[in-house]
Design a protein around this motif. Structure first.
Motif, PDB file in Angstrom:
ATOM      1  N   LEU A 149      44.883  41.345  29.873  1.00  0.00           N
ATOM      2  CA  LEU A 149      43.579  40.642  29.636  1.00  0.00           C
ATOM      3  C   LEU A 149      42.402  41.775  28.876  1.00  0.00           C
ATOM      4  CD1 LEU A 149      43.512  37.836  32.196  1.00  0.00           C
ATOM      5  CD2 LEU A 149      44.667  37.786  30.087  1.00  0.00           C
TER       6      LEU A 149
ATOM      7  N   ARG B 268      31.829  46.565  22.098  1.00  0.00           N
ATOM      8  CA  ARG B 268      32.754  46.123  22.722  1.00  0.00           C
ATOM      9  C   ARG B 268      33.639  47.380  23.288  1.00  0.00           C
ATOM     10  NH1 ARG B 268      37.107  42.495  23.603  1.00  0.00           N
ATOM     11  NH2 ARG B 268      38.874  43.037  22.765  1.00  0.00           N
TER      12      ARG B 268
ATOM     13  N   ARG C 146      31.681  41.197  35.867  1.00  0.00           N
ATOM     14  CA  ARG C 146      32.438  41.778  34.513  1.00  0.00           C
ATOM     15  C   ARG C 146      33.100  40.341  33.971  1.00  0.00           C
ATOM     16  NH1 ARG C 146      30.201  44.404  32.081  1.00  0.00           N
ATOM     17  NH2 ARG C 146      31.759  44.618  30.794  1.00  0.00           N
TER      18      ARG C 146
ATOM     19  N   GLN D 195      42.460  40.322  35.760  1.00  0.00           N
ATOM     20  CA  GLN D 195      43.031  41.424  35.178  1.00  0.00           C
ATOM     21  C   GLN D 195      43.076  42.339  36.376  1.00  0.00           C
ATOM     22  OE1 GLN D 195      45.195  41.874  32.953  1.00  0.00           O
ATOM     23  NE2 GLN D 195      45.622  44.005  33.287  1.00  0.00           N
ATOM     24  N   THR D 196      42.003  42.805  37.072  1.00  0.00           N
ATOM     25  CA  THR D 196      41.702  43.772  38.065  1.00  0.00           C
ATOM     26  C   THR D 196      42.811  43.296  39.239  1.00  0.00           C
ATOM     27  OG1 THR D 196      39.488  44.177  37.817  1.00  0.00           O
ATOM     28  CG2 THR D 196      40.190  44.615  39.793  1.00  0.00           C
TER      29      THR D 196
ATOM     30  N   GLY E  80      37.761  36.890  33.412  1.00  0.00           N
ATOM     31  CA  GLY E  80      39.008  37.579  32.722  1.00  0.00           C
ATOM     32  C   GLY E  80      39.128  38.970  33.303  1.00  0.00           C
ATOM     33  N   ALA E  81      37.940  39.741  33.479  1.00  0.00           N
ATOM     34  CA  ALA E  81      38.105  41.117  33.931  1.00  0.00           C
ATOM     35  C   ALA E  81      38.688  40.810  35.408  1.00  0.00           C
ATOM     36  CB  ALA E  81      36.900  41.846  33.940  1.00  0.00           C
ATOM     37  N   ALA E  82      38.015  40.143  36.180  1.00  0.00           N
ATOM     38  CA  ALA E  82      38.570  39.872  37.858  1.00  0.00           C
ATOM     39  C   ALA E  82      39.893  39.635  37.881  1.00  0.00           C
ATOM     40  CB  ALA E  82      37.425  39.045  38.145  1.00  0.00           C
TER      41      ALA E  82
ATOM     42  N   ALA F  82      37.430  49.382  42.209  1.00  0.00           N
ATOM     43  CA  ALA F  82      37.835  48.109  42.845  1.00  0.00           C
ATOM     44  C   ALA F  82      39.389  48.261  43.455  1.00  0.00           C
ATOM     45  CB  ALA F  82      37.801  46.971  42.087  1.00  0.00           C
ATOM     46  N   ILE F  83      40.114  48.799  42.502  1.00  0.00           N
ATOM     47  CA  ILE F  83      41.601  49.040  43.249  1.00  0.00           C
ATOM     48  C   ILE F  83      41.509  49.948  44.123  1.00  0.00           C
ATOM     49  CG2 ILE F  83      43.792  49.745  42.258  1.00  0.00           C
ATOM     50  CD1 ILE F  83      43.255  48.019  39.672  1.00  0.00           C
TER      51      ILE F  83
ATOM     52  N   GLU G 229      46.360  43.868  38.023  1.00  0.00           N
ATOM     53  CA  GLU G 229      46.780  45.389  38.185  1.00  0.00           C
ATOM     54  C   GLU G 229      47.123  45.764  39.515  1.00  0.00           C
ATOM     55  OE1 GLU G 229      44.706  48.403  35.863  1.00  0.00           O
ATOM     56  OE2 GLU G 229      44.701  46.838  33.962  1.00  0.00           O
TER      57      GLU G 229
ATOM     58  N   LEU H 170      39.507  40.020  27.219  1.00  0.00           N
ATOM     59  CA  LEU H 170      38.398  39.440  27.008  1.00  0.00           C
ATOM     60  C   LEU H 170      37.847  38.992  28.573  1.00  0.00           C
ATOM     61  CD1 LEU H 170      39.304  37.096  24.389  1.00  0.00           C
ATOM     62  CD2 LEU H 170      37.854  39.000  24.015  1.00  0.00           C
ATOM     63  N   ASP H 171      36.831  39.824  28.845  1.00  0.00           N
ATOM     64  CA  ASP H 171      36.275  39.888  30.378  1.00  0.00           C
ATOM     65  C   ASP H 171      35.726  38.477  30.766  1.00  0.00           C
ATOM     66  OD1 ASP H 171      36.953  42.529  30.311  1.00  0.00           O
ATOM     67  OD2 ASP H 171      34.940  43.287  30.131  1.00  0.00           O
TER      68      ASP H 171
ATOM     69  N   GLU I  66      39.330  51.134  46.273  1.00  0.00           N
ATOM     70  CA  GLU I  66      38.700  50.603  47.552  1.00  0.00           C
ATOM     71  C   GLU I  66      39.741  49.550  48.200  1.00  0.00           C
ATOM     72  OE1 GLU I  66      34.098  51.589  46.733  1.00  0.00           O
ATOM     73  OE2 GLU I  66      34.932  49.482  46.723  1.00  0.00           O
ATOM     74  N   GLY I  67      40.109  48.756  47.268  1.00  0.00           N
ATOM     75  CA  GLY I  67      41.063  47.726  47.400  1.00  0.00           C
ATOM     76  C   GLY I  67      42.307  48.043  48.303  1.00  0.00           C
TER      77      GLY I  67
ATOM     78  N   VAL J 235      34.852  49.836  36.621  1.00  0.00           N
ATOM     79  CA  VAL J 235      34.719  49.114  37.781  1.00  0.00           C
ATOM     80  C   VAL J 235      35.934  48.456  38.490  1.00  0.00           C
ATOM     81  CG1 VAL J 235      33.951  46.482  38.170  1.00  0.00           C
ATOM     82  CG2 VAL J 235      32.393  48.160  36.828  1.00  0.00           C
ATOM     83  N   ARG J 236      36.901  48.436  37.386  1.00  0.00           N
ATOM     84  CA  ARG J 236      38.194  47.922  37.815  1.00  0.00           C
ATOM     85  C   ARG J 236      38.962  49.107  38.901  1.00  0.00           C
ATOM     86  NH1 ARG J 236      40.789  45.938  33.275  1.00  0.00           N
ATOM     87  NH2 ARG J 236      40.023  44.176  33.916  1.00  0.00           N
TER      88      ARG J 236
ATOM     89  N   LEU K  35      39.119  42.818  46.734  1.00  0.00           N
ATOM     90  CA  LEU K  35      38.728  43.802  45.492  1.00  0.00           C
ATOM     91  C   LEU K  35      37.204  43.522  45.116  1.00  0.00           C
ATOM     92  CD1 LEU K  35      42.107  43.821  43.476  1.00  0.00           C
ATOM     93  CD2 LEU K  35      41.731  44.902  45.592  1.00  0.00           C
ATOM     94  N   ARG K  36      36.443  44.621  45.152  1.00  0.00           N
ATOM     95  CA  ARG K  36      34.933  44.384  44.670  1.00  0.00           C
ATOM     96  C   ARG K  36      34.842  44.908  43.562  1.00  0.00           C
ATOM     97  NH1 ARG K  36      30.067  42.308  45.638  1.00  0.00           N
ATOM     98  NH2 ARG K  36      28.408  43.506  45.288  1.00  0.00           N
ATOM     99  N   HIS K  37      34.101  44.127  42.448  1.00  0.00           N
ATOM    100  CA  HIS K  37      33.523  44.675  41.282  1.00  0.00           C
ATOM    101  C   HIS K  37      32.166  44.936  41.732  1.00  0.00           C
ATOM    102  CE1 HIS K  37      36.472  42.701  37.781  1.00  0.00           C
ATOM    103  NE2 HIS K  37      36.849  43.615  38.745  1.00  0.00           N
TER     104      HIS K  37
ATOM    105  N   THR L  76      34.445  47.861  32.351  1.00  0.00           N
ATOM    106  CA  THR L  76      35.012  47.097  33.003  1.00  0.00           C
ATOM    107  C   THR L  76      36.272  48.076  33.633  1.00  0.00           C
ATOM    108  OG1 THR L  76      34.696  45.347  31.714  1.00  0.00           O
ATOM    109  CG2 THR L  76      36.848  45.539  32.842  1.00  0.00           C
TER     110      THR L  76
END
Lengths: 230, 116
Positions: free
Chosen positions: A173, B88, A56, A63-64, A59-61, B102-103, A67, A175-176, B105-106, B98-99, A50-52, B95
């Motif tokens: 999560l 924030r 980010r 969570q991705t 933490g963000a990675a 990513a999902i 999910e 907090l990234d 494409e994943g 971006v997420r 999976l590519r951001h 985020t």
């Protein structure tokens, strides 16, 4: 088991890390906006990537990855593992077995538990030893976590975790960056998730000693900011 | 004297400029009202300083200028707090986008390359 590995510019190491854990489950690498060939190497090594599109944070990675594991792969067990080659696959396997025995909740790796306890051996980073300054920061982190989150653990910022899907659904999560490790402990407390620790060994290397000790300041800042503004 | 004159001119310029931005639909009405009120108070202080001194004494501060500084500090702290929340929120929205990319494409990647 779905093993989530957040990775940022780890093209040189990610292939070997994936190879070491591929037998334990499906590997999902979250390439967090790397400038090198991390994603391509991970794909060749057999991982789902999976590519951001931009960086980010870890933490963000994570969570991705979680999910994706829950929504797309319908994972029953989810693990977190580091991309820098400092962790051992046998520790991940042991954590997975502990979760099986436990039947619910989460299992965390600990560098300060049991016979595998890591001892500070030097003032400068070596291939195996943890520096005294790092030990002090980590021990300070334990006290901070005990006061802040109310969770008594022997190691706070350790990237090896294995949990059930039910637990992963509760660990959302927000907090990234690096403060996610403390946020996980917060959420464990809030949701009263069953927790246990297994001893693990982390091999520190001269070429890359992981997070700088100064990294504790943004972690504390992010945690306080979250408490202040939600 | 010159400072007062400059303050009044700047306040008038700011109020007019804010109204123009409102007419150009660049800022909401609430912003115009708040901003205009703040600068009208500024004009009031410059024109009738005694009035502001009396107001300051009524709330327990000796001088009008001191009260103004306290209010300015409080206002800036509040603006800082609002900006922190806004930043924030924006970061979380970035985020999330971006997420999702990513999902999405994943999913394709999982079918083609992922090994069980």
């Amino acid at each position: 088991m779905v093993i989530i590995i957040p990775a940022f510019n780890e093209g040189e190491r990610i292939g070997a890390v994936i190879a070491s854990v591929l037998a334990l489950g499906k590997v999902v690498v979250v390439d967090d906006g790397s400038a090198d060939d991390t994603g391509a190497v991970a794909r060749r090594a057999g991982a789902v990537v999976l590519r951001h599109v931009i960086n980010r944070g870890q933490g963000a990675a994570l969570q991705t990855g979680m999910e994706f594991a829950l929504r797309i792969l319908q994972a029953e067990v989810i693990a977190h593992f580091d991309a820098d080659g400092q962790m051992r696959s046998e520790d991940l396997e042991r954590a997975g077995l502990r979760l099986q025995e436990q039947g619910e909740g989460i299992v965390l790796g600990s560098r300060f538990l049991g016979c595998a306890a890591l001892k500070p051996t030097t003032l400068k980073p070596t291939d195996q030893g943890m520096t005294f300054s790092r030990l002090l920061v980590l021990q300070g982190g334990l006290i901070f976590t005990k006061i802040f989150s109310g969770v008594a653990v022997t190691d706070t910022h350790n990237g090896l975790r294995v949990m059930t899907a039910e637990t992963a659904k509760k660990l959302k999560l927000t907090l990234d960056r690096m403060a996610h490790a403390s946020e996980i402990l917060d959420l464990i407390k809030v949701h009263e998730i069953r927790l246990s620790e297994v001893p693990i060994v982390v091999s520190y290397r001269i070429d890359k000693v992981g997070q700088s000790n100064w990294g504790m300041f943004p972690i504390v800042r992010d945690l306080l900011k979250k408490r202040l503004i939600g | 004297m010159w400072f007062k004159f400059g303050l009044i001119l700047f306040a008038i310029y700011t109020i007019v400029n804010t109204f123009n931005q409102y007419h150009a639909k660049k800022v909401p009405k609430s912003w115009v009202i708040t901003y205009a009120l703040i600068w009208l108070v500024g004009i009031g202080v410059a024109v009738i300083p005694d009035w502001f001194d009396r107001l300051a004494q009524a709330v327990g501060v000796e001088r009008g200028a001191d009260l103004l500084v306290y209010l300015a500090v409080l206002g800036l702290l509040y603006i800082n707090y609002r900006l922190m929340i806004r930043t924030r929120t924006l970061e979380q929205e970035i985020t999330a986008i971006v997420r999702e990319i990513a999902i999405a494409e994943g999913q394709w990647d999982a079918g083609k390359y992922g090994r069980n």
